[in-house]
Design an enzyme around this catalytic site. Structure first.
Site, PDB file in Angstrom:
ATOM      1  N   ALA A 104     -29.711 -33.682  31.417  1.00  0.00           N
ATOM      2  CA  ALA A 104     -29.521 -35.092  31.101  1.00  0.00           C
ATOM      3  C   ALA A 104     -28.166 -35.616  31.572  1.00  0.00           C
ATOM      4  O   ALA A 104     -27.778 -36.734  31.258  1.00  0.00           O
ATOM      5  CB  ALA A 104     -29.664 -35.302  29.586  1.00  0.00           C
ATOM      6  N   ASP A 152     -17.546 -31.156  35.815  1.00  0.00           N
ATOM      7  CA  ASP A 152     -18.186 -30.870  34.521  1.00  0.00           C
ATOM      8  C   ASP A 152     -17.463 -29.747  33.781  1.00  0.00           C
ATOM      9  O   ASP A 152     -17.058 -29.891  32.623  1.00  0.00           O
ATOM     10  CB  ASP A 152     -19.648 -30.448  34.719  1.00  0.00           C
ATOM     11  CG  ASP A 152     -20.567 -31.627  34.952  1.00  0.00           C
ATOM     12  OD1 ASP A 152     -20.060 -32.707  35.300  1.00  0.00           O
ATOM     13  OD2 ASP A 152     -21.792 -31.464  34.795  1.00  0.00           O
TER      14      ASP A 152
HETATM   15  O1  PMV Z   1     -23.896 -32.637  36.040  1.00  0.00           O
HETATM   16  P1  PMV Z   1     -24.052 -34.121  36.147  1.00  0.00           P
HETATM   17  O2  PMV Z   1     -25.451 -34.591  36.256  1.00  0.00           O
HETATM   18  O3  PMV Z   1     -23.221 -34.861  35.166  1.00  0.00           O
HETATM   19  O4  PMV Z   1     -23.444 -34.546  37.597  1.00  0.00           O
HETATM   20  C1  PMV Z   1     -22.190 -34.176  37.990  1.00  0.00           C
HETATM   21  C2  PMV Z   1     -21.605 -35.197  38.855  1.00  0.00           C
HETATM   22  C3  PMV Z   1     -21.906 -35.148  40.328  1.00  0.00           C
HETATM   23  O5  PMV Z   1     -20.826 -35.847  40.936  1.00  0.00           O
HETATM   24  C4  PMV Z   1     -23.201 -35.872  40.645  1.00  0.00           C
HETATM   25  C5  PMV Z   1     -21.986 -33.747  40.882  1.00  0.00           C
HETATM   26  C6  PMV Z   1     -20.666 -33.008  40.911  1.00  0.00           C
HETATM   27  O6  PMV Z   1     -20.703 -31.802  41.130  1.00  0.00           O
HETATM   28  O7  PMV Z   1     -19.600 -33.620  40.750  1.00  0.00           O
END
Ligand code: PMV
Length: 318
Positions: A104, A152
């Site tokens: 999500a 993240d």
């Molecule tokens: O993990 P998510 O869906 O929050 O996406 C991370 C953010 C992106 O920029 C799309 C991917 C990344 O590795 O930074």
């Protein structure tokens, strides 16, 4: 030996997703209302060195040695063993669980990695530093999707709002006025791996065009940092709108996300955008704190399966 417990928060990306993969800055913040938890308990009845791994939510209850190579949990456990230099640990049971919705865009995978690395390294008597935890969680992110920026694992490890540029040391920044974000979940599973590779394929075909978009996103992110540092929340909302328009342009929004973004605006949010990889998952809306319940209700009416209200503060949990 007492059980060792560690938790790690969820996260949202406020500005700069996707462009961050291409070296532009992004801003992310922890979400403390949801979290992953890892508990490590000694298991004196089992043979020395036996590690039982349980994740009841996904029906996993198996010996560490039976996990397939490359399994995210196995990767973290192996990483802790390697960096602690231990060849054998006291027999134990590791149990991981999470209240962070999966797939999500709220960082569920990275939060599990961070909580597990913290609890298990402490159990082994060799607590890892934040930098080591972050590196380990990044290795696991690479299993989930090949080219993660690392945002993240970083925001979740350090559990504070960050200004992030790939491969550079994290920067804290000041939040002049705490602000309220309503998170709306479309309920549609989102694959970051898919949207990231979709964007990469398009970038390969139209490199100049996409680099231009990423430059604009980076520019908005820098303006947003400045606005947050000065407490100019309406301006932050406006910049979120502009960031969302660019995410829409690169094709990572979805009808459900558009519906929720529109509903948040109509209910009086200062700005709204998708958050994370897109294609489904969550959106965020910046609101006056008094308006948060109304915006959350409007999101539910517009099809959200769940909402969360969180406050972004300089470094304290909401
Ligand atoms: O993990 P998510 O869906 O929050 O996406 C991370 C953010 C992106 O920029 C799309 C991917 C990344 O590795 O930074």
């Amino acid at each position: 030996m007492p059980a060792i417990t560690a938790t790690a928060p969820g996260k949202i990306i406020l500005f700069g997703e996707h462009a961050v993969v291409y070296g532009r800055p992004a801003i992310a913040a922890p979400v403390f209302q949801v979290s992953a938890r890892a508990v490590v308990m000694a298991n004196p009845g089992a043979p020395a060195g036996h590690i039982q791994v349980q994740a009841p939510e996904i029906g996993l209850d198996t010996a560490f040695t039976d996990l397939p190579a490359g399994h995210p949990l196995a990767t973290v456990i192996m990483g802790v063993l390697l960096s602690s230099g231990l060849t054998r640990v006291p027999a134990c049971t590791i149990r991981v669980s999470s209240t962070i919705p999966m797939a999500a865009g709220l960082g569920s995978g990275a939060a599990i990695s961070v909580a597990l690395a913290r609890a298990f390294s402490t159990f082994c008597g060799k607590s890892l530093s934040d930098a080591d935890i972050n590196d380990l969680a990044y290795e696991v992110e690479k299993i989930h999707h090949g080219t993660p920026s690392g945002i993240d694992n970083t925001v979740i490890t350090y559990a504070m709002p960050i200004y992030f540029v790939r491969s550079q040391p994290i920067e804290r920044f000041s939040v002049a006025r705490p602000f309220t974000i309503v998170i709306g979940d479309t309920g549609c599973p989102a694959s970051t791996a898919e949207t990231v590779s979709y964007v990469r394929a398009a970038w390969q075909v139209e490199r100049t065009h996409y680099e231009g978009i990423f430059d604009r996103v980076g520019f908005l992110t820098n303006l947003a940092r400045d606005a947050i540092e000065h407490g100019e929340l309406e301006k932050v909302g406006d910049l979120m709108e502009q960031n969302h328009a660019l995410l829409y342009e690169i094709g990572v929004s979805s009808p459900e996300l558009e519906e929720l973004v529109e509903a948040a605006r109509a209910a009086g949010a200062w700005g709204a955008k998708l958050s994370g990889g897109g294609g489904g998952g969550n959106m965020i809306a910046l609101v006056d704190a008094d308006l948060a319940p109304r915006v959350a209700a409007a999101l539910m009416e517009a099809g959200a399966v769940r909402t969360l209200i969180t406050t972004i503060t300089p470094s304290n949990p909401a």
